[in-house]
Design an enzyme around this catalytic site. Structure first.
Site, PDB file in Angstrom:
ATOM      1  N   ASN A  10      37.441  30.442  30.801  1.00  0.00           N
ATOM      2  CA  ASN A  10      37.953  29.834  32.744  1.00  0.00           C
ATOM      3  C   ASN A  10      37.392  29.026  32.611  1.00  0.00           C
ATOM      4  O   ASN A  10      35.585  28.895  32.664  1.00  0.00           O
ATOM      5  CB  ASN A  10      37.335  31.309  32.835  1.00  0.00           C
ATOM      6  N   LYS A  12      37.126  26.834  35.046  1.00  0.00           N
ATOM      7  CA  LYS A  12      36.129  26.834  36.713  1.00  0.00           C
ATOM      8  C   LYS A  12      36.625  25.791  37.099  1.00  0.00           C
ATOM      9  O   LYS A  12      37.660  25.003  36.848  1.00  0.00           O
ATOM     10  CB  LYS A  12      34.669  27.428  36.451  1.00  0.00           C
ATOM     11  N   HIS A  95      38.646  36.700  40.755  1.00  0.00           N
ATOM     12  CA  HIS A  95      36.764  36.628  39.568  1.00  0.00           C
ATOM     13  C   HIS A  95      35.809  37.402  40.734  1.00  0.00           C
ATOM     14  O   HIS A  95      36.064  36.447  41.269  1.00  0.00           O
ATOM     15  CB  HIS A  95      37.413  35.260  39.215  1.00  0.00           C
ATOM     16  N   GLU A  97      33.596  35.084  41.352  1.00  0.00           N
ATOM     17  CA  GLU A  97      32.960  34.004  42.019  1.00  0.00           C
ATOM     18  C   GLU A  97      33.829  33.430  43.394  1.00  0.00           C
ATOM     19  O   GLU A  97      33.706  33.026  44.221  1.00  0.00           O
ATOM     20  CB  GLU A  97      32.902  32.460  41.167  1.00  0.00           C
ATOM     21  N   GLU A 167      33.406  41.805  33.862  1.00  0.00           N
ATOM     22  CA  GLU A 167      31.839  40.768  33.869  1.00  0.00           C
ATOM     23  C   GLU A 167      31.102  41.001  34.613  1.00  0.00           C
ATOM     24  O   GLU A 167      31.416  41.057  36.264  1.00  0.00           O
ATOM     25  CB  GLU A 167      32.925  39.356  34.421  1.00  0.00           C
ATOM     26  N   GLY A 173      26.617  33.115  33.140  1.00  0.00           N
ATOM     27  CA  GLY A 173      26.680  31.568  33.334  1.00  0.00           C
ATOM     28  C   GLY A 173      25.006  32.110  33.722  1.00  0.00           C
ATOM     29  O   GLY A 173      24.294  30.854  33.600  1.00  0.00           O
ATOM     30  N   SER A 214      28.304  34.969  30.010  1.00  0.00           N
ATOM     31  CA  SER A 214      28.013  34.527  28.387  1.00  0.00           C
ATOM     32  C   SER A 214      28.242  34.526  26.816  1.00  0.00           C
ATOM     33  O   SER A 214      26.792  34.677  25.857  1.00  0.00           O
ATOM     34  CB  SER A 214      25.730  35.007  28.915  1.00  0.00           C
TER      35      SER A 214
HETATM   36  P1  13P Z   1      30.088  32.083  31.159  1.00  0.00           P
HETATM   37  O1  13P Z   1      30.880  32.543  30.265  1.00  0.00           O
HETATM   38  O2  13P Z   1      29.850  30.839  32.243  1.00  0.00           O
HETATM   39  O3  13P Z   1      28.719  33.348  31.788  1.00  0.00           O
HETATM   40  O4  13P Z   1      31.006  32.811  32.644  1.00  0.00           O
HETATM   41  C1  13P Z   1      31.851  33.814  32.661  1.00  0.00           C
HETATM   42  C2  13P Z   1      33.122  33.733  33.388  1.00  0.00           C
HETATM   43  O5  13P Z   1      31.972  34.126  35.066  1.00  0.00           O
HETATM   44  C3  13P Z   1      34.635  33.673  32.903  1.00  0.00           C
HETATM   45  O6  13P Z   1      34.800  34.449  33.749  1.00  0.00           O
END
Ligand code: 13P
Length: 256
Positions: A10, A12, A95, A97, A167, A173, A214
């Site tokens: 992803n 982002k 997601h 976010e 997640e 992150g 992560s």
């Molecule tokens: P990270 O791997 O950067 O922690 O992000 C995970 C994520 O949100 C994947 O959609």
């Protein structure tokens, strides 16, 4: 029941078109001979066209990170499933976010899932609890409610076309990863058990569930060998060709 492993990046809100094409081409070169699992990259909407061209005919699929549920119309700034379907096979929906910053709810997630499925897209649906919910012992009840919301009104056949990504928000992150055992237990208790209640054992066992938060080259092996974890949705570690390729290779080796 053998579920085919699936690791997706992803990206982002990262990568200009030039950067996206460079990354896609490097991944193609590094991962072209991987047959043991499904691989995909979920890019910003502005990169979908170029990346789909760069990866055409390869073993790396393309996904979008969001879509609206209507086919077309006066919805300024949105991308429709018809548009996504021309360029991508997958679409991330819900997601954390998007839920946190852009007002996504269980209801909009459900509308988007139904629309994506109706257009032949494969939704990657994200669920997961916050740190506060985790600390308060609310993880299982909260994730269950997200699952019930996401799957509302979906037939068994549709349900099987979804991929879920568990997640935990506190692991995204942050460098904090749920332990493989923790993630495995939540997936079993809060996800597969609910799917069994909503549908039946066979369907619950057929749906692929990724872990996200992560995930990186150094921990993917321990995660992917867990019986309930079928792959990963990868943020930060998917932005560099080396790291993402190493991850896929470590996962393939761990499953041998
Ligand atoms: P990270 O791997 O950067 O922690 O992000 C995970 C994520 O949100 C994947 O959609």
């Amino acid at each position: 029941m053998m579920r085919r492993p699936f690791i997706a990046g992803n990206w982002k809100m990262n990568k200009t078109v030039a950067e996206a094409v460079e990354l896609a081409e490097s991944l193609c070169e590094a991962l072209g001979d991987v047959t043991e699992m499904d691989i995909a990259v979920c890019t910003p909407a502005t990169d979908l066209y170029a990346v789909s061209q760069a990866l055409e005919g390869s073993n790396i699929g393309v996904g979008a990170q969001n879509m609206y549920w209507e086919d077309k119309g006066a919805f300024t700034g949105e991308t429709s499933p018809v548009m996504v379907k021309e360029l991508a096979e997958y679409v991330i929906i819900g997601h954390s976010e998007r839920r946190e910053y852009f007002g996504e709810t269980d209801e909009t997630v459900n509308l988007k899932i139904k629309s994506a499925l109706a257009h032949g897209l494969k939704p990657i649906v994200c669920i997961g609890e916050s740190l506060e919910q985790n600390k308060a012992g609310e993880t299982v009840s909260f994730v269950k409610s997200q699952i019930e919301g996401a799957f509302a009104g979906l037939s068994e056949e549709d349900a099987r076309r979804l991929v879920l990504a568990y997640e935990p928000i506190w692991a995204i992150g942050t460098g904090l990863t749920a332990t493989p055992e923790q993630a495995n237990d939540i997936i079993r208790e809060a996800i597969r058990d609910v799917l069994k209640e909503l549908y039946n054992e066979e369907t619950a066992e057929a749906i692929r569930i990724q872990y996200g938060g992560s995930a990186k080259p150094g921990n993917i092996a321990d995660l992917i060998v867990m019986p309930e974890i079928d792959g990963a949705l990868v943020g930060g570690a998917s932005l560099k060709a080396d790291a993402f390729s190493e991850m896929i290779k470590n996962a393939v080796a761990a499953l041998k």
